[in-house]
Motif scaffolding. Structure first.
Motif, PDB file in Angstrom:
ATOM      1  N   UNK A  27      -3.729 -33.369 -16.788  1.00 20.72           N
ATOM      2  CA  UNK A  27      -5.171 -33.179 -16.639  1.00 20.72           C
ATOM      3  C   UNK A  27      -5.773 -34.162 -15.653  1.00 20.72           C
ATOM      4  N   UNK A  28      -5.361 -35.429 -15.746  1.00 20.03           N
ATOM      5  CA  UNK A  28      -5.873 -36.446 -14.812  1.00 20.03           C
ATOM      6  C   UNK A  28      -5.421 -36.161 -13.379  1.00 20.03           C
ATOM      7  N   UNK A  29      -4.154 -35.773 -13.227  1.00 17.27           N
ATOM      8  CA  UNK A  29      -3.617 -35.489 -11.897  1.00 17.27           C
ATOM      9  C   UNK A  29      -4.285 -34.240 -11.318  1.00 17.27           C
ATOM     10  N   UNK A  30      -4.500 -33.230 -12.150  1.00 14.63           N
ATOM     11  CA  UNK A  30      -5.191 -32.024 -11.684  1.00 14.63           C
ATOM     12  C   UNK A  30      -6.617 -32.360 -11.243  1.00 14.63           C
ATOM     13  N   UNK A  31      -7.267 -33.258 -11.962  1.00  8.20           N
ATOM     14  CA  UNK A  31      -8.610 -33.700 -11.574  1.00  8.20           C
ATOM     15  C   UNK A  31      -8.584 -34.350 -10.190  1.00  8.20           C
ATOM     16  N   UNK A  32      -7.609 -35.215  -9.952  1.00  7.27           N
ATOM     17  CA  UNK A  32      -7.479 -35.852  -8.640  1.00  7.27           C
ATOM     18  C   UNK A  32      -7.279 -34.804  -7.547  1.00  7.27           C
ATOM     19  N   UNK A  33      -6.403 -33.851  -7.806  1.00  2.94           N
ATOM     20  CA  UNK A  33      -6.144 -32.807  -6.821  1.00  2.94           C
ATOM     21  C   UNK A  33      -7.368 -31.951  -6.560  1.00  2.94           C
ATOM     22  N   UNK A  34      -8.104 -31.628  -7.618  1.00  2.00           N
ATOM     23  CA  UNK A  34      -9.313 -30.812  -7.466  1.00  2.00           C
ATOM     24  C   UNK A  34     -10.358 -31.547  -6.634  1.00  2.00           C
ATOM     25  N   UNK A  35     -10.502 -32.841  -6.853  1.00  2.00           N
ATOM     26  CA  UNK A  35     -11.456 -33.629  -6.064  1.00  2.00           C
ATOM     27  C   UNK A  35     -11.050 -33.615  -4.588  1.00  2.00           C
ATOM     28  N   UNK A  36      -9.757 -33.757  -4.312  1.00  2.00           N
ATOM     29  CA  UNK A  36      -9.293 -33.746  -2.925  1.00  2.00           C
ATOM     30  C   UNK A  36      -9.540 -32.389  -2.266  1.00  2.00           C
ATOM     31  N   UNK A  67      -4.083 -29.970   1.994  1.00  2.00           N
ATOM     32  CA  UNK A  67      -2.641 -29.824   1.752  1.00  2.00           C
ATOM     33  C   UNK A  67      -2.182 -30.768   0.647  1.00  2.00           C
ATOM     34  N   UNK A  68      -2.504 -32.044   0.794  1.00  2.00           N
ATOM     35  CA  UNK A  68      -2.065 -33.014  -0.219  1.00  2.00           C
ATOM     36  C   UNK A  68      -2.778 -32.802  -1.551  1.00  2.00           C
ATOM     37  N   UNK A  69      -4.077 -32.527  -1.484  1.00  2.00           N
ATOM     38  CA  UNK A  69      -4.824 -32.267  -2.711  1.00  2.00           C
ATOM     39  C   UNK A  69      -4.320 -31.025  -3.426  1.00  2.00           C
ATOM     40  N   UNK A  70      -3.982 -30.003  -2.659  1.00  2.00           N
ATOM     41  CA  UNK A  70      -3.439 -28.789  -3.259  1.00  2.00           C
ATOM     42  C   UNK A  70      -2.117 -29.048  -3.966  1.00  2.00           C
ATOM     43  N   UNK A  71      -1.261 -29.861  -3.351  1.00  2.00           N
ATOM     44  CA  UNK A  71       0.019 -30.197  -3.980  1.00  2.00           C
ATOM     45  C   UNK A  71      -0.196 -30.999  -5.263  1.00  2.00           C
ATOM     46  N   UNK A  72      -1.114 -31.950  -5.229  1.00  2.00           N
ATOM     47  CA  UNK A  72      -1.400 -32.765  -6.418  1.00  2.00           C
ATOM     48  C   UNK A  72      -2.034 -31.897  -7.510  1.00  2.00           C
ATOM     49  N   UNK A  73      -2.930 -31.001  -7.115  1.00  2.00           N
ATOM     50  CA  UNK A  73      -3.536 -30.075  -8.077  1.00  2.00           C
ATOM     51  C   UNK A  73      -2.465 -29.201  -8.724  1.00  2.00           C
ATOM     52  N   UNK A  84       8.441 -29.635 -15.614  1.00  2.00           N
ATOM     53  CA  UNK A  84       8.890 -30.983 -15.282  1.00  2.00           C
ATOM     54  C   UNK A  84       8.745 -31.331 -13.802  1.00  2.00           C
ATOM     55  N   UNK A  85       8.806 -30.345 -12.919  1.00  2.00           N
ATOM     56  CA  UNK A  85       8.742 -30.615 -11.483  1.00  2.00           C
ATOM     57  C   UNK A  85       7.446 -31.322 -11.097  1.00  2.00           C
ATOM     58  N   UNK A  86       6.385 -31.156 -11.848  1.00  2.00           N
ATOM     59  CA  UNK A  86       5.112 -31.769 -11.511  1.00  2.00           C
ATOM     60  C   UNK A  86       5.099 -33.274 -11.662  1.00  2.00           C
ATOM     61  N   UNK A  87       6.022 -33.813 -12.455  1.00  2.00           N
ATOM     62  CA  UNK A  87       5.998 -35.255 -12.721  1.00  2.00           C
ATOM     63  C   UNK A  87       6.317 -36.071 -11.478  1.00  2.00           C
ATOM     64  N   UNK A  88       7.272 -35.651 -10.688  1.00  2.00           N
ATOM     65  CA  UNK A  88       7.642 -36.410  -9.490  1.00  2.00           C
ATOM     66  C   UNK A  88       6.474 -36.493  -8.515  1.00  2.00           C
ATOM     67  N   UNK A  89       5.838 -35.358  -8.270  1.00  2.00           N
ATOM     68  CA  UNK A  89       4.695 -35.342  -7.361  1.00  2.00           C
ATOM     69  C   UNK A  89       3.575 -36.214  -7.923  1.00  2.00           C
ATOM     70  N   UNK A  90       3.352 -36.120  -9.230  1.00  2.00           N
ATOM     71  CA  UNK A  90       2.280 -36.888  -9.861  1.00  2.00           C
ATOM     72  C   UNK A  90       2.532 -38.391  -9.752  1.00  2.00           C
ATOM     73  N   UNK A  91       3.754 -38.810  -9.998  1.00  2.00           N
ATOM     74  CA  UNK A  91       4.074 -40.240  -9.927  1.00  2.00           C
ATOM     75  C   UNK A  91       3.897 -40.756  -8.496  1.00  2.00           C
ATOM     76  N   UNK A  92       4.399 -40.010  -7.525  1.00  2.00           N
ATOM     77  CA  UNK A  92       4.262 -40.441  -6.129  1.00  2.00           C
ATOM     78  C   UNK A  92       2.789 -40.527  -5.740  1.00  2.00           C
TER      79      UNK A  92
END
Length: 151
Positions: A27-36, A67-73, A84-92
């Motif tokens: 949820x927090x990572x999706x929020x960051x991506x949505x803001x971007x 592009x980056x915000x979409x990937x984070x979202x 599980x694939x979302x964790x690597x992108x989220x951590x980076x």
């Protein structure tokens, strides 16, 4: 051997078997991506209305944020859904946002934005590396964190 169907191992914890810590981080990572993505849209609109000094700079920055915000979202939504694939992108993304937080707090003189971003970034990292999150990630590899390691 783990097959591709085992990506969604049920840990007895909600959507897609993901524990609440993973879904919260998602949820927090999706929020960051949505803001971007929203920033990208605003930059495009500003460019179309002629507010930017340089169209290349405005549209280029919008592309970067989009592009980056979409990937984070996508990673955040993936975590919420238990992928599980979302964790690597989220951590980076969180690791890359730590210096941004510091810059906002110090050099940019934007302590409010820096504090808000810092809370989200640190919160997401804590949730991503919580014991329940680590156990959930290890399940796909057949690792039992409760069993003693044998040689």
């Amino acid at each position: 051997m783990a097959d591709s169907g085992k990506d969604e191992v049920d840990s007895g914890a909600g959507a897609g078997g993901a524990p609440a810590t993973v879904r919260g981080a998602g949820g927090l990572v999706a929020l960051e991506g949505a803001v971007a993505v929203i920033v990208a849209i605003v930059l495009i609109v500003r460019g179309l209305l002629g507010h930017d000094q340089s169209a290349t700079s405005g549209y280029g920055t919008a592309a970067w944020f989009g592009i980056l915000g979409g990937a984070v979202l996508a990673a955040g939504i993936g975590l919420v859904l238990g992928h599980r694939w979302g964790r690597a992108i989220a951590v980076i993304a969180q690791v890359l946002l730590l210096p941004v937080t510091w810059s906002l707090l110090t050099d940019s003189h934007q302590p409010v934005f820096g504090a808000l971003l810092g809370i989200v970034v640190i919160g997401a990292l804590v949730l991503l590396f919580a014991p329940a999150s680590n156990r959930w990630m290890a399940q796909v590899y057949g690792i039992d964190s409760d069993a003693p390691e044998s040689k």
